[in-house]
Design a protein around this motif. Structure first.
Motif, PDB file in Angstrom:
ATOM      1  N   ARG A 175      23.524  42.197  26.536  1.00  7.15           N
ATOM      2  CA  ARG A 175      23.020  42.505  25.464  1.00  7.15           C
ATOM      3  C   ARG A 175      22.561  43.075  24.404  1.00  7.15           C
ATOM      4  NH1 ARG A 175      21.550  38.158  29.992  1.00  7.15           N
ATOM      5  NH2 ARG A 175      20.499  40.931  31.131  1.00  7.15           N
ATOM      6  N   GLU A 176      22.492  45.164  25.841  1.00  7.73           N
ATOM      7  CA  GLU A 176      22.314  46.233  24.666  1.00  7.73           C
ATOM      8  C   GLU A 176      22.914  46.344  23.429  1.00  7.73           C
ATOM      9  OE1 GLU A 176      20.111  48.491  25.848  1.00  7.73           O
ATOM     10  OE2 GLU A 176      19.135  46.658  27.803  1.00  7.73           O
ATOM     11  N   GLN A 217      22.100  44.015  21.093  1.00  9.00           N
ATOM     12  CA  GLN A 217      20.735  44.589  20.300  1.00  9.00           C
ATOM     13  C   GLN A 217      20.608  45.589  19.111  1.00  9.00           C
ATOM     14  OE1 GLN A 217      18.225  45.853  23.386  1.00  9.00           O
ATOM     15  NE2 GLN A 217      15.837  45.626  21.932  1.00  9.00           N
ATOM     16  N   ARG A 273      22.366  44.416  15.883  1.00  6.55           N
ATOM     17  CA  ARG A 273      21.497  43.645  15.067  1.00  6.55           C
ATOM     18  C   ARG A 273      20.418  44.981  14.392  1.00  6.55           C
ATOM     19  NH1 ARG A 273      21.217  40.135  18.948  1.00  6.55           N
ATOM     20  NH2 ARG A 273      19.229  41.465  20.437  1.00  6.55           N
ATOM     21  N   ARG A 274      19.707  46.451  15.284  1.00  6.24           N
ATOM     22  CA  ARG A 274      19.528  47.521  15.419  1.00  6.24           C
ATOM     23  C   ARG A 274      19.932  47.930  13.401  1.00  6.24           C
ATOM     24  NH1 ARG A 274      17.517  50.663  19.794  1.00  6.24           N
ATOM     25  NH2 ARG A 274      16.441  51.283  18.132  1.00  6.24           N
TER      26      ARG A 274
END
Length: 493
Positions: free
Chosen positions: A74-75, A78, A81-82
């Motif tokens: 998940r990290e 994320q 996406r950033r």
């Protein structure tokens, strides 16, 4: 995970060091002048940041693995996406600092037409153009060349026997009948500038303005800017109050939009006096801006960003690269592309010659309805309400030029959607509409009248956007319908 953390920390530090090389104060417009050297100097640090983010993406891709435990997956996702968001923003910023000097006259004087619109008399783009300004920019120095009422442009255009040859064909095909078509004498209509903003696709409006303006005043323009009363109100936060001696009033930033759209019509029924007041307010705001030291660009962008999103502040130039940059920021005002899930919007044009649209309210719902066989079709429900009173206001606000009762709103309604409209009703009764195209959308239009206090409800269904699905229709859609909104006098939260 430890390696990823270390690389991210190092890359973030590199990016931060590069950004610190940009002096925000050097980019501030000072007394109507932008330091073009400071703008150009911002490119190298931004490129360094972009390279740092690209290096981070390599690290992120290297550690992305199905063997990672869920929290780390998940990290990593994320972070990806950033990085996507950051790289897109940086690409826009780099393109902006590359093109901005040219747009600010580094390669020769630029000339821009500014149209001040008001949704008190609504148009497809938002509102009718009441005032205009001609602004020149050379070597970063911005100057006001002329300011006036649109009636002046209408008169000059008539006197010049102007034609709209070279205006976008699609604009002329659908909207030309509102003034841009050549009339019996072979020239455009007498109020062409008053109705130029009937279309919702701003590039068509701006390109038409670029054709007509030189015929009227004898000077070419390189671009067009549109600003509505809420933009003026936002800019007045930098200038402070503006005196309007014609009416003995001081217009303050907190009530500027209300003054332009409503209060100025209540102060006096003497129209020449009211026109002078608007001239004073518009000219005073521009002159104050050009003589002031404005905030940093980041603050200006933060203040104006919501108004750009609402299509209240728009900009177009005739350069393809600049158009692409403006489009990426939302300033271009181009209609979005229709997606596989279709799309829908509604626009309204005042065709009653009144300032009644400050009382107009709108609601739109777009979704899917299912047939008995399980097919889903795109559907839309629109509600328009005319909250105007029947008395107590000047006739040029709640009256009309067609002998309708006071408080009546005569409008031309346009529904934007995909092809294949096979259901359209008004208060449950079928109605006839004309069909045209605009920027990849089908446009379905008709005239309507809303009496004072009346609400009308329209329902539409499109057969060309169908899909077979199971379960609740409300959950359908791998792609949501595309939506956009015409700015009205009432801001929607």
């Amino acid at each position: 995970a430890a390696a990823l953390s270390a690389e991210v920390s190092a890359g973030t530090a590199d990016a931060a060091d590069a950004l610190r090389n940009i002096d925000p104060d050097a980019l501030r417009p000072i007394a109507g002048t932008v330091d073009l050297d400071a703008v150009a100097a911002a490119e190298d640090p931004l490129v360094e940041v972009s390279e740092a983010l690209a290096a981070l993406r390599v690290v992120r891709d290297d550690v992305d693995s199905s063997w990672l435990i869920d929290p780390l997956q998940r990290e990593v996702a994320q972070l990806g996406r950033r990085l996507d968001d950051g790289e897109a923003q940086l690409d826009t910023a780099i393109q902006a600092v590359r093109l901005a000097p040219g747009m600010l006259g580094a390669d020769g004087e630029r000339r821009y037409l500014v149209l001040f619109t008001s949704p008190a008399e609504v148009r497809g783009l938002g509102g009718f153009a009441g005032n205009f300004a001609e602004v020149t920019v050379a070597d970063g120095r911005i100057e006001l060349a002329e300011f006036g009422r649109v009636e002046q442009l209408n008169r000059l255009t008539r006197d010049a026997k102007a034609v709209c040859d070279g205006c976008p064909e699609e604009y002329l095909a659908h909207w030309g009948r509102f003034g841009a078509d050549n009339g019996p004498d072979g020239t455009v209509g007498p109020a062409v500038w008053s109705n130029l903003t009937v279309a919702s696709h701003f590039p068509h409006v701006a390109a038409s303005a670029q054709v007509l303006f030189p015929q009227a005043v004898g000077r070419p323009i390189d671009g067009v800017i549109v600003a509505d009363p809420f933009v003026v109100e936002a800019l007045m936060r930098y200038t402070g109050p503006i005196e309007v001696p014609e009416l003995g009033r001081t217009v303050r930033p907190g009530n500027a939009a209300a003054f332009i759209m409503r209060d100025q019509y209540l102060i006096t029924q003497d129209r020449p006096e009211r026109v002078d007041a608007l001239d004073t307010l518009g000219r005073g705001t521009i002159e104050a801006l050009l003589s002031s030291d404005l905030p940093r660009p980041a603050q200006i962008a933060g203040d104006l960003g919501p108004l750009i999103d609402e299509r209240r502040l728009l900009m177009w130039t005739d350069d393809a690269e600049e158009q692409a940059l403006l489009d990426s920021t939302g300033l271009l005002g181009a209609l979005p592309e229709l997606g596989a899930g279709g799309g829908f919007a509604v626009s309204v044009n005042n065709v009653g010659e009144s300032k009644i649209d400050v009382f107009l309210e709108r609601s739109v719902e777009v979704g899917w309805v299912s047939d008995d066989d399980g097919a889903a079709r795109l559907a839309a429900d629109v509600q328009l309400t005319n909250n105007a009173p029947t008395e107590g206001l000047p006739s040029y606000v709640i009256g009309n030029a067609f002998g309708l009762p006071e408080g009546s709103s005569r409008i031309y309604v346009s529904f934007y959607g995909p092809p294949g409209l096979d259901v359209v009703t008004r208060n449950g009764e079928p109605i006839a509409v004309t069909s045209a195209t605009e920027a990849g959308w089908s446009v379905y239009g008709f005239y309507d009248v809303l009496t004072a206090g009346e609400t009308v409800r329209y329902h539409l269904e499109f057969s060309d956007v169908l899909a077979t699905q199971s379960g609740d229709v409300s959950t359908f859609g791998s792609q949501a319908p595309v939506a956009w909104s015409q700015p009205l006098a009432r801001r929607e939260k």
